[in-house]
Scaffold this active site. Sequence first.
Site, PDB file in Angstrom:
ATOM      1  N   GLU A   6      -6.990   4.395   1.991  1.00  0.00           N
ATOM      2  CA  GLU A   6      -6.869   3.465   1.094  1.00  0.00           C
ATOM      3  C   GLU A   6      -6.214   2.124   1.619  1.00  0.00           C
ATOM      4  O   GLU A   6      -6.383   1.117   1.731  1.00  0.00           O
ATOM      5  CB  GLU A   6      -6.463   3.880  -0.355  1.00  0.00           C
ATOM      6  N   HIS A  35       1.622   6.295   6.198  1.00  0.00           N
ATOM      7  CA  HIS A  35       2.707   6.772   5.254  1.00  0.00           C
ATOM      8  C   HIS A  35       2.457   8.218   4.834  1.00  0.00           C
ATOM      9  O   HIS A  35       1.129   9.053   5.149  1.00  0.00           O
ATOM     10  CB  HIS A  35       2.300   6.126   3.898  1.00  0.00           C
ATOM     11  N   HIS A  78       2.480  11.088   1.858  1.00  0.00           N
ATOM     12  CA  HIS A  78       2.687  11.537   0.465  1.00  0.00           C
ATOM     13  C   HIS A  78       3.690  12.560   0.416  1.00  0.00           C
ATOM     14  O   HIS A  78       3.219  13.954   1.060  1.00  0.00           O
ATOM     15  CB  HIS A  78       1.149  11.989   0.028  1.00  0.00           C
ATOM     16  N   ASP A 111       4.716   6.491  -5.452  1.00  0.00           N
ATOM     17  CA  ASP A 111       3.378   5.876  -5.639  1.00  0.00           C
ATOM     18  C   ASP A 111       3.154   5.493  -6.970  1.00  0.00           C
ATOM     19  O   ASP A 111       3.543   6.020  -8.063  1.00  0.00           O
ATOM     20  CB  ASP A 111       2.198   7.270  -5.316  1.00  0.00           C
ATOM     21  N   ILE A 112       2.276   4.370  -7.122  1.00  0.00           N
ATOM     22  CA  ILE A 112       2.142   3.579  -8.298  1.00  0.00           C
ATOM     23  C   ILE A 112       1.113   4.487  -9.257  1.00  0.00           C
ATOM     24  O   ILE A 112       0.878   4.209 -10.333  1.00  0.00           O
ATOM     25  CB  ILE A 112       1.695   2.177  -7.948  1.00  0.00           C
TER      26      ILE A 112
HETATM   27  P1  AMP Z   1      -4.062   6.407   1.034  1.00  0.00           P
HETATM   28  O1  AMP Z   1      -4.141   5.328   1.935  1.00  0.00           O
HETATM   29  O2  AMP Z   1      -5.414   7.106   0.884  1.00  0.00           O
HETATM   30  O3  AMP Z   1      -3.253   7.472   1.438  1.00  0.00           O
HETATM   31  O4  AMP Z   1      -3.593   6.088  -0.423  1.00  0.00           O
HETATM   32  C1  AMP Z   1      -2.522   4.986  -0.835  1.00  0.00           C
HETATM   33  C2  AMP Z   1      -1.618   5.322  -1.647  1.00  0.00           C
HETATM   34  O5  AMP Z   1      -0.975   4.174  -1.889  1.00  0.00           O
HETATM   35  C3  AMP Z   1      -2.510   5.770  -3.105  1.00  0.00           C
HETATM   36  O6  AMP Z   1      -2.105   6.990  -3.462  1.00  0.00           O
HETATM   37  C4  AMP Z   1      -2.157   4.586  -4.003  1.00  0.00           C
HETATM   38  O7  AMP Z   1      -1.597   5.211  -5.392  1.00  0.00           O
HETATM   39  C5  AMP Z   1      -0.640   4.079  -3.463  1.00  0.00           C
HETATM   40  N1  AMP Z   1      -0.418   2.718  -3.501  1.00  0.00           N
HETATM   41  C6  AMP Z   1      -1.437   1.692  -3.523  1.00  0.00           C
HETATM   42  N2  AMP Z   1      -0.737   0.518  -3.673  1.00  0.00           N
HETATM   43  C7  AMP Z   1       0.470   0.783  -4.044  1.00  0.00           C
HETATM   44  C8  AMP Z   1       1.512  -0.069  -4.570  1.00  0.00           C
HETATM   45  N3  AMP Z   1       1.592  -1.333  -4.730  1.00  0.00           N
HETATM   46  N4  AMP Z   1       2.845   0.604  -4.857  1.00  0.00           N
HETATM   47  C9  AMP Z   1       2.876   1.939  -4.654  1.00  0.00           C
HETATM   48  N5  AMP Z   1       1.835   2.591  -4.391  1.00  0.00           N
HETATM   49  C10 AMP Z   1       0.915   2.120  -3.896  1.00  0.00           C
END
Ligand code: AMP
Length: 131
Positions: free
Chosen positions: A88, A93, A95, A29-30
Amino acid sequence: MASIFSKIINGEIPCYKIAENEDYFAFLDINPVQKGHTLVVPKIEKDYIFDYDPEYYAGLWKFAQKIAAAQKKALPCKRIGIAVIGLEVPHAHIHLVPLTNEGDLDFDASKKKTLPAEEMVEIAEKIKKEL
Ligand code: AMP
């Protein structure tokens, strides 16, 4: 339009990759909530995790189990916590977050980190070595 995670899977956007097989992909995760926070993503793009075909859904967790075992060996933590949020990015996915305390699994934006690229590479390498 392809999701940001499909673009990562297709190599159009860079990531700190951990592992991949025919069906699933894992990368850091970024903005990790803890160091080593990894996302496990199905290559088939669906918004909601419970909408997958049951076999494919089960395979996702099997893949995640291997990643979590490697994270636990590679990083200082008591265990790997799991969360499925998806508010988001509309591409399902899991975590996987290394935990020591209950409060370590806190997705409040203010708790998220931005680590230097060298450290992200180092963490990814540590996890990959344990796979
Ligand atoms: P959620 O959809 O609420 O589960 O969160 C999406 C997750 O994806 C968040 O923790 C972000 O930090 C992560 N994220 C978003 N864009 C990227 C990316 N380009 N590379 C890695 N992680 C990402």
